[in-house]
Write an enzyme that holds these catalytic residues in place. Structure first.
Site, PDB file in Angstrom:
ATOM      1  N   GLU A 265      46.723  35.720  39.322  1.00  0.00           N
ATOM      2  CA  GLU A 265      46.254  35.103  38.069  1.00  0.00           C
ATOM      3  C   GLU A 265      45.954  33.621  38.279  1.00  0.00           C
ATOM      4  O   GLU A 265      45.036  33.071  37.650  1.00  0.00           O
ATOM      5  CB  GLU A 265      47.265  35.306  36.935  1.00  0.00           C
ATOM      6  CG  GLU A 265      47.616  36.771  36.605  1.00  0.00           C
ATOM      7  CD  GLU A 265      46.406  37.656  36.323  1.00  0.00           C
ATOM      8  OE1 GLU A 265      45.361  37.132  35.914  1.00  0.00           O
ATOM      9  OE2 GLU A 265      46.516  38.894  36.538  1.00  0.00           O
ATOM     10  N   GLU A 294      36.988  38.126  40.417  1.00  0.00           N
ATOM     11  CA  GLU A 294      37.943  38.942  41.161  1.00  0.00           C
ATOM     12  C   GLU A 294      37.990  38.502  42.632  1.00  0.00           C
ATOM     13  O   GLU A 294      39.029  38.614  43.288  1.00  0.00           O
ATOM     14  CB  GLU A 294      37.545  40.416  41.033  1.00  0.00           C
ATOM     15  CG  GLU A 294      38.670  41.392  41.231  1.00  0.00           C
ATOM     16  CD  GLU A 294      39.771  41.343  40.171  1.00  0.00           C
ATOM     17  OE1 GLU A 294      39.587  40.715  39.108  1.00  0.00           O
ATOM     18  OE2 GLU A 294      40.852  41.913  40.441  1.00  0.00           O
TER      19      GLU A 294
END
Lengths: 495, 495
Positions: A265, A294
């Site tokens: 994260e 991503e």
């Protein structure tokens, strides 16, 4: 023209303020709102959504966008790109008949809970009628949005990753199928999924938080412009580079879980924190695409966070905090444990090596569902077959098979492939960066800021002012090429 | 008339949704927003405030209110009261010239930070010019809002406690001055402020949270419709009875601090949770006044939470959690410690007995500032004199004297008296309840729900559909009478 620009910018400012409020409301929903307040909250959010919708469809605003779009080549580059993105984002709302659009929203508001129940009861047929409706709608959507260049599944792929089509994804997954599947099946053959934990220790959440706080300093995740919080599911959420919030889920019996989800994260978060301040008032003030996002989270998590160099540096700190719990665990034990590869059933728990194969299953299936070749009712069978073929395991139940992910219940077809693409982008970006400086040395010398700086310059600063393809070309000097990814995985997992 | 009612109710629904968003934004500001996001957040909030202002001053809405107000006697009782309250709340915005109103808002946006700096530097003169401007504005405000019945300070008193005037407050404080001051000065004479702590123990915040969680069950504070969180300053905040949030500040060297601040905030919170669901969509869906609210928080904190019966019941639990830290501390030690009375300088740290005397100082001063009898520049001197006279101590610095509270920097004149009034209401309500059932027995039997139920029936359910005076009469069978308060304090602190 200037008056249209003024109208546009003025409305953008108002819309952003509403969106800011909606963002905080959604953060609050995820992290604070008590159960008993949900109904009353929904009523308020419904009113606010209506207010926001009225603004978004304000006729003067729409007119300004149309005029600016028509003369977009005379606009400055940022504004042009912004207008193009908005026109693209508003296609569906403009092209789908309103009652159909509302019907779809109503379906969406219920589908997730129906899916959740079906999963809990391991009953695919409970979800099937809903899924069929969602697929119908999705296929209709592709018809509304198709262009001479993009049709069918390509329309959806492009929604999640601008410019990516089946042609490119097919080549990518073909490479994985030919190179990676045999490698993985051989590397994991005869191995049973490891049920053992690293230790039987109990890792107190308070101490885990201490280590995670330490990680924010190692990675230079800026807590002056960020939040690190505990929640039930880890996620990153932000509104502008000045307010980037990440959450982590803590498991008391598995210290590595929160460590890697936090690093993951933080990868998303550092990306957002490093977007140029010049974009803050525009609509380009966010990551470029799902795949690029991503690529950052997976590079930080897997390529940096799971590297030997990283733990050579930071394992002592972990052992300092968990002296008793990690007694007798060596650096090498730990490194091997966090990089073990095994055939498993659940995507979200899959390791770095087998992960893309889980995605390949979903990509094949989505392609066939959208083309109409595969019917929803035949999904469970198809799923088991493909898992056997690509991952080498066969789910016994639908709950641990086709029902495991929420995505399709939310109408997200075309999203999954970006997960694998992100990892592949990451490998390509990593090797390009490694030409400019030795990344392993930087990790060893506790100089992760060098990585951040390089990524800021090549990728992060641009927000979504450049397309994914431009960013990859800009950062690596060549178009997307999946060989770096396959090479990286083979090299890493051959040891 | 029905069309005006429809217009009004439709706008109320929209306004409530915006206010809900503003409430969540403010909760987020207090508990989550990172420092670095504050500027960007301000810009968004400014836009939203403008949008909300436009709604609040929408001409059709204002017309509906005017028409409904003109014929209010034909409306049903709730709607009539709601319209009356709105008309009252909107007086200032309608009567003060717009540029003056904006000037005032600008002053308010800066004044708190100027005050904070002056307090930190212990430099009253730094704050003086700002304070003078605030007082000027406040005196102008009283002129704009005056009526044949209410003038000067009375206008302000009525803003914070509907129906209370100097006449009544004067009688109240006279009673305190005659009865309580001599009693307090004698009860605390010769005593030095206790610097000792209960123990030298270190009370871990995690364990304190465990005890506070336990307290929510003891008091039936409903966590399904509420939140209990840690923050820098304790407060209660809510939007409807379905979402009531309280925060507590934890001190690692003083376990009692969080215990009593949590009980205090739960008192506010239980009040809000028990407001009738019938009021949820109206503007009456909140506590009746500052004084009534404070009566609840102080009754729960002081009269229940600091009672011997309460700790007879719950001290074992506290000792179970803090076995080592509280070793050797008896129930009686603890009880006496949490009920010690002493002459101190800081209002927010004052004990139950001396607290109203701190308020009396402020009441006297506000009265004279608004009448013009006292000039702002003479405040420090006046402050020291009155503290000597009423509390028996004399501050050495302005930081621990006249600069200690934020209220005046926020333009809140007329607010302080409600704190003392709340305690006095509490004593009167308590004795009335005690006629219906033995409260001490209920506390001893761990039946605090009986207290909640009684208060729900007599006070809480009504929200602000009844005035404070109606509520006191309704709950106790007589108008406000401060003798119960003086009696209660003398009885409790004579032992």
């Amino acid at each position: 023209m200037q008056s249209y620009i003024d109208t546009y910018k003025n409305m953008r400012k108002r819309l952003k303020a509403y969106e800011y409020a909606m963002w905080v409301l959604s953060w609050d929903l995820e992290t604070e709102t008590p159960e008993g307040a949900l109904d009353y909250r929904s009523e308020q959010v419904e009113v606010l959504t209506t207010e926001l919708y009225a603004l978004q469809t304000d006729s003067a605003y729409l007119e300004a966008i149309d005029k600016l779009y028509a003369t977009r080549n005379s606009l400055d580059e940022l504004l042009r790109r912004e207008i193009e993105k908005i026109v693209k984002d508003m296609r569906l709302i403009k092209k789908m008949p309103k009652d159909e659009y509302i019907q779809y929203q109503v379906l969406m508001s219920k589908s997730s809970s129906i899916w959740a129940e079906a999963k809990a009861k391991n009953d695919f047929n409970l979800f099937l009628p809903t899924l069929e409706k969602i697929i119908d709608f999705t296929r209709k959507t592709t018809k509304y949005l198709q262009t001479p260049e993009l049709k069918g599944y390509d329309v959806l792929l492009d929604m999640y990753e601008e410019g990516m089509t089946m042609k490119e994804y097919d080549a990518f997954f073909l490479n994985l199928r030919e190179e990676l599947v045999p490698f993985v099946l051989s590397a994991t053959s005869g191995k049973k999924p490891l049920s053992r934990k690293l230790t039987k220790g109990f890792f107190s959440i308070e101490k885990q938080k201490e280590f995670n706080k330490y990680l924010t300093t190692v990675f230079n995740f800026d807590l002056n412009r960020g939040v690190l919080k505990q929640s039930v599911h880890p996620f990153e959420s932000n509104f502008s580079s000045t307010d980037v919030r990440i959450t982590t889920k803590y498991l008391e019996n598995a210290v590595e879980s929160a460590v890697f989800s936090t690093i993951h994260e933080m990868g998303h978060g550092i990306y957002e924190q490093q977007i140029s301040k010049d974009l803050i008032d525009t609509r380009l003030n966010m990551g470029a695409s799902m795949g690029i996002h991503e690529s950052q989270s997976r590079m930080y998590e897997n390529m940096i966070g799971r590297s030997y160099a990283f733990w050579e540096n930071h394992f002592d700190k972990l052992k300092e905090i968990f002296a008793k719990e990690l007694k007798g665990v060596s650096l090498l034990d730990f490194y091997q444990y966090i990089n073990r590869a095994e055939r498993t059933l659940i995507r979200t728990e899959a390791d770095e090596l087998t992960y893309p194969l889980h995605i390949m299953v979903r990509y094949e299936i989505e392609k066939q569902l959208i083309s109409g070749k595969l019917k929803a009712k035949d999904l469970p069978k198809k799923w088991r077959k493909l898992y056997q073929q690509y991952v080498g395991v066969r789910p016994k139940t639908d709950a641990e098979g086709v029902l495991q992910d929420i995505h399709w219940a939310g109408g997200s077809f075309g999203y999954f492939p970006t997960y694998a693409l992100g990892s592949a982008y990451a490998a390509q970006i990593y090797q390009a960066m490694n030409k400019d400086f030795n990344i392993e040395n930087a990790i060893s010398n506790n100089e992760i800021y060098k990585i951040n700086d390089w990524l800021r310059e090549k990728i992060h600063q641009y927000g979504s002012s450049k397309s994914p393809k431009e960013l990859i070309l800009n950062a690596t000097g060549e178009p997307f090429n999946s060989k770096y990814y396959v090479d990286y995985l083979k090299r890493k997992f051959s040891n």
